[in-house]
Design a protein around this motif. Structure first.
Motif, PDB file in Angstrom:
ATOM      1  N   TYR A 136       0.816  -1.218   0.000  1.00 14.03           N
ATOM      2  CA  TYR A 136       0.000   0.000   0.000  1.00 14.03           C
ATOM      3  C   TYR A 136       0.846   1.262   0.000  1.00 14.03           C
ATOM      4  CZ  TYR A 136      -4.289  -2.640   0.601  1.00 14.03           C
ATOM      5  OH  TYR A 136      -5.339  -3.476   0.399  1.00 14.03           O
TER       6      TYR A 136
ATOM      7  N   THR B 180     -13.115  -1.503  -5.743  1.00 16.52           N
ATOM      8  CA  THR B 180     -13.962  -1.574  -4.553  1.00 16.52           C
ATOM      9  C   THR B 180     -15.312  -0.897  -4.831  1.00 16.52           C
ATOM     10  OG1 THR B 180     -12.973   0.468  -3.775  1.00 16.52           O
ATOM     11  CG2 THR B 180     -11.998  -1.590  -2.975  1.00 16.52           C
TER      12      THR B 180
ATOM     13  N   PRO C  63     -16.948   1.761  -3.640  1.00 13.40           N
ATOM     14  CA  PRO C  63     -17.021   3.194  -3.944  1.00 13.40           C
ATOM     15  C   PRO C  63     -16.435   3.558  -5.305  1.00 13.40           C
ATOM     16  CG  PRO C  63     -15.433   2.766  -2.179  1.00 13.40           C
ATOM     17  CD  PRO C  63     -16.196   1.503  -2.405  1.00 13.40           C
TER      18      PRO C  63
ATOM     19  N   GLY D  71      -8.591   3.635   6.330  1.00 14.46           N
ATOM     20  CA  GLY D  71      -8.149   3.105   5.042  1.00 14.46           C
ATOM     21  C   GLY D  71      -8.987   3.617   3.890  1.00 14.46           C
ATOM     22  N   PRO D  72      -9.003   4.947   3.653  1.00 15.43           N
ATOM     23  CA  PRO D  72      -9.922   5.530   2.657  1.00 15.43           C
ATOM     24  C   PRO D  72      -9.524   5.321   1.196  1.00 15.43           C
ATOM     25  CG  PRO D  72      -9.119   7.184   4.229  1.00 15.43           C
ATOM     26  CD  PRO D  72      -8.242   5.982   4.356  1.00 15.43           C
ATOM     27  N   GLY D  73      -8.453   4.579   0.905  1.00 15.29           N
ATOM     28  CA  GLY D  73      -8.106   4.320  -0.496  1.00 15.29           C
ATOM     29  C   GLY D  73      -7.830   5.602  -1.246  1.00 15.29           C
TER      30      GLY D  73
ATOM     31  N   GLU E 282      -4.755   6.593   7.791  1.00 14.02           N
ATOM     32  CA  GLU E 282      -4.108   6.048   6.586  1.00 14.02           C
ATOM     33  C   GLU E 282      -2.606   6.030   6.798  1.00 14.02           C
ATOM     34  OE1 GLU E 282      -5.292   4.880   3.240  1.00 14.02           O
ATOM     35  OE2 GLU E 282      -3.280   4.204   3.759  1.00 14.02           O
ATOM     36  N   THR E 283      -1.982   4.898   6.498  1.00 14.55           N
ATOM     37  CA  THR E 283      -0.532   4.799   6.645  1.00 14.55           C
ATOM     38  C   THR E 283       0.201   5.069   5.332  1.00 14.55           C
ATOM     39  OG1 THR E 283      -0.951   2.420   6.486  1.00 14.55           O
ATOM     40  CG2 THR E 283      -0.376   3.270   8.653  1.00 14.55           C
ATOM     41  N   SER E 284      -0.445   4.880   4.193  1.00 18.96           N
ATOM     42  CA  SER E 284       0.243   4.947   2.908  1.00 18.96           C
ATOM     43  C   SER E 284       0.404   6.388   2.416  1.00 18.96           C
ATOM     44  CB  SER E 284      -0.562   4.158   1.863  1.00 18.96           C
ATOM     45  OG  SER E 284      -0.166   4.550   0.556  1.00 18.96           O
TER      46      SER E 284
ATOM     47  N   LEU F  52      -1.370   6.847  -0.993  1.00 20.63           N
ATOM     48  CA  LEU F  52      -2.828   6.982  -0.936  1.00 20.63           C
ATOM     49  C   LEU F  52      -3.247   8.263  -0.213  1.00 20.63           C
ATOM     50  CD1 LEU F  52      -3.778   3.242  -0.590  1.00 20.63           C
ATOM     51  CD2 LEU F  52      -4.240   4.759  -2.514  1.00 20.63           C
TER      52      LEU F  52
ATOM     53  N   ASN G 186     -14.396   0.695   4.753  1.00 28.46           N
ATOM     54  CA  ASN G 186     -14.776  -0.208   3.668  1.00 28.46           C
ATOM     55  C   ASN G 186     -13.537  -0.928   3.162  1.00 28.46           C
ATOM     56  OD1 ASN G 186     -16.815  -1.187   1.684  1.00 28.46           O
ATOM     57  ND2 ASN G 186     -15.372  -0.266   0.236  1.00 28.46           N
ATOM     58  N   GLU G 187     -13.571  -2.237   3.164  1.00 33.69           N
ATOM     59  CA  GLU G 187     -12.419  -3.043   2.754  1.00 33.69           C
ATOM     60  C   GLU G 187     -11.139  -2.578   3.451  1.00 33.69           C
ATOM     61  OE1 GLU G 187     -11.886  -5.080  -0.780  1.00 33.69           O
ATOM     62  OE2 GLU G 187     -13.703  -4.338  -1.738  1.00 33.69           O
ATOM     63  N   PHE G 188     -11.230  -2.316   4.734  1.00 30.05           N
ATOM     64  CA  PHE G 188     -10.072  -1.989   5.555  1.00 30.05           C
ATOM     65  C   PHE G 188      -9.670  -3.202   6.391  1.00 30.05           C
ATOM     66  CE2 PHE G 188      -8.708  -0.728   9.870  1.00 30.05           C
ATOM     67  CZ  PHE G 188      -7.494  -0.148   9.574  1.00 30.05           C
TER      68      PHE G 188
ATOM     69  N   LEU H 188      -5.890  -6.409   7.077  1.00 27.49           N
ATOM     70  CA  LEU H 188      -5.066  -6.513   8.288  1.00 27.49           C
ATOM     71  C   LEU H 188      -4.560  -7.946   8.454  1.00 27.49           C
ATOM     72  CD1 LEU H 188      -7.276  -4.308  10.632  1.00 27.49           C
ATOM     73  CD2 LEU H 188      -5.229  -3.643   9.369  1.00 27.49           C
TER      74      LEU H 188
HETATM   75  N1  SAH Z   1     -11.622   1.934   1.543  1.00 28.21           N
HETATM   76  C1  SAH Z   1     -11.038   2.051   0.223  1.00 28.21           C
HETATM   77  C2  SAH Z   1      -9.683   1.347   0.062  1.00 28.21           C
HETATM   78  C3  SAH Z   1      -9.596  -0.103   0.475  1.00 28.21           C
HETATM   79  S1  SAH Z   1      -7.925  -0.701   0.315  1.00 28.21           S
HETATM   80  C4  SAH Z   1     -12.031   1.613  -0.814  1.00 28.21           C
HETATM   81  O1  SAH Z   1     -13.044   1.046  -0.450  1.00 28.21           O
HETATM   82  O2  SAH Z   1     -11.799   1.851  -2.006  1.00 28.21           O
HETATM   83  C5  SAH Z   1      -7.324  -0.694   1.999  1.00 28.21           C
HETATM   84  C6  SAH Z   1      -6.997   0.666   2.556  1.00 28.21           C
HETATM   85  O3  SAH Z   1      -6.538   0.523   3.911  1.00 28.21           O
HETATM   86  C7  SAH Z   1      -5.897   1.435   1.850  1.00 28.21           C
HETATM   87  O4  SAH Z   1      -6.197   2.805   1.891  1.00 28.21           O
HETATM   88  C8  SAH Z   1      -4.663   1.091   2.685  1.00 28.21           C
HETATM   89  O5  SAH Z   1      -3.585   1.982   2.510  1.00 28.21           O
HETATM   90  C9  SAH Z   1      -5.256   1.143   4.071  1.00 28.21           C
HETATM   91  N2  SAH Z   1      -4.555   0.374   5.101  1.00 28.21           N
HETATM   92  C10 SAH Z   1      -4.181  -0.928   5.041  1.00 28.21           C
HETATM   93  N3  SAH Z   1      -3.604  -1.316   6.201  1.00 28.21           N
HETATM   94  C11 SAH Z   1      -3.639  -0.232   7.022  1.00 28.21           C
HETATM   95  C12 SAH Z   1      -3.213  -0.001   8.366  1.00 28.21           C
HETATM   96  N4  SAH Z   1      -2.645  -0.957   9.092  1.00 28.21           N
HETATM   97  N5  SAH Z   1      -3.430   1.222   8.903  1.00 28.21           N
HETATM   98  C13 SAH Z   1      -4.017   2.198   8.172  1.00 28.21           C
HETATM   99  N6  SAH Z   1      -4.444   2.043   6.901  1.00 28.21           N
HETATM  100  C14 SAH Z   1      -4.248   0.840   6.328  1.00 28.21           C
END
Ligand code: SAH
Length: 350
Positions: A36, A50, A52, A84-86, A111-113, A116, A147-149, A153
């Protein structure tokens, strides 16, 4: 990893050679952090798409649900928080819909990335960022979306062998990573009804997901608020190996090329809801995504948007089907909602 020099596969290989096989959770955590941090994986040119990114209606309906909660809770000072807002697409759609309903909260993204974060800043310029929930402000109620966060993990896997339950570890041969089982026994922590599962059975746990959910629930109980968590998954604990890797919109071997493909596992919603209740939060669901979006009014939204732009009607109908139909995303994807005690029941979860 203690060895910080070089590419991720080299570092993982070195760490395994020096100290022995690592847990699947360590492997998955290191692989996804690199994955990521170094790319925008979403969309047709990326690895996966995803909800959204399929349709603006997804974020709009989630936003309207949060605004409705906030309204019925008496319109307290509140903050929009997304985990994890993508690309920030969901947030942009949700915040636009919320504003139309009179709800204009400040925004904080967990968000860690860095890659992104830059994408998110393009779509929600006034957002602020945190690396984890500790960095999220404590000065008001929280309106939280994920969503898809949780599926990204790291998980642990326990494998039933003829000698009993053992942990899935990752070993390395030359530059090839491969799953093995460890020597230590884990029988005492297996839920009694699963202990006699057949040889080869896999039981997954998600310690990081449970820890984050407990932390989130604790904050929501302390500050007021609610969270909507959407992902693909099941009501467990249950037997099944759900670890998967996706690259270029296809499935690949999860042990290949760490850091270059998206590793996920199905989310155990029952365990996440239990984790929230352990912190005295109220937990609802899981409900299927199709049922939730229908209850939130996706069909009316298709009609309203089609009336405004008739040329989009077919596309909107197809997007709606992709999000709602049981054979597409509607059943595998599910949602739970968390609220502080005293907050109203979230729409679609009654
Ligand atoms: N919610 C978005 C993206 C899903 S992808 C969508 O629905 O389109 C997963 C997201 O979680 C990415 O933004 C990724 O960088 C973030 N992420 C993954 N592991 C994380 C962590 N440990 N802490 C914070 N963000 C994380």
């Amino acid at each position: 990893m203690s060895e910080t020099e070089g590419a991720l596969p080299d570092r993982l290989a070195r760490a395994i050679t020096l100290a022995g096989p690592i847990s699947l959770a360590q492997f998955m955590g290191a692989a996804n952090a690199h994955y990521y941090a170094t790319r925008d994986p979403l969309g047709t040119n990326g690895d996966f798409t995803t909800a959204p990114e399929i349709s603006q209606m997804f974020g709009e309906l989630i936003g309207l649900s949060l605004a409705d909660q906030w309204d019925r809770a008496g319109r307290p000072a509140a903050r929009y928080v997304e985990l994890g807002p993508g690309r920030g697409t969901l947030a942009a759609d949700a915040l636009r819909a919320m504003a139309a309903a009179g709800c204009t909260p400040p925004v904080q993204f967990v968000e860690t990335s860095p890659t992104l974060r830059a994408e998110q800043a393009k779509r929600v310029p006034h957002a602020e960022w945190a690396f984890d929930l500790v960095g999220v402000a404590d000065d008001g109620a929280l309106l939280v979306v994920a969503n898809e966060f949780f599926d990204a993990l790291p998980i642990r896997q326990l494998v039933k062998t003829p000698e009993g339950w053992r942990e899935r570890l990752v070993a390395c041969q030359d530059t090839l990573f491969l799953p093995i089982v460890g020597a230590r026994g884990f029988d005492p922590i297996i839920p009694p009804h699963l202990r006699d599962a057949p040889i080869g059975s896999v039981l997954e746990t998600a310690p990081a997901a449970v820890a984050i959910m407990r932390q989130l629930a604790k904050r929501i109980v302390a500050q007021g608020g609610c969270a909507i968590v959407i992902d693909y998954g099941y009501s467990g604990p249950a037997i099944g190996d759900t670890l998967q890797a996706v690259r270029g919109h296809g499935f690949v071997n999860p042990y290949d090329d760490p850091g270059e493909q998206d590793l996920t596992a199905h989310v155990d919603f029952a365990t996440l809801a239990e984790a929230a209740r352990a912190e005295d939060a109220v937990a609802y669901g899981p409900v299927e995504q199709g049922a939730l979006l229908s209850a939130l009014g996706i069909d009316a939204r298709v009609q309203a948007l089609s009336a405004k732009s008739p040329e989009r009607a077919d596309g909107l109908r197809a997007d709606r089907d992709r999000l709602v139909d049981g054979e597409q995303m509607g059943s595998l994807f599910k949602a739970i909602a968390i609220t502080s005690p005293g907050w109203p029941v979230p729409a679609g979860f009654a």
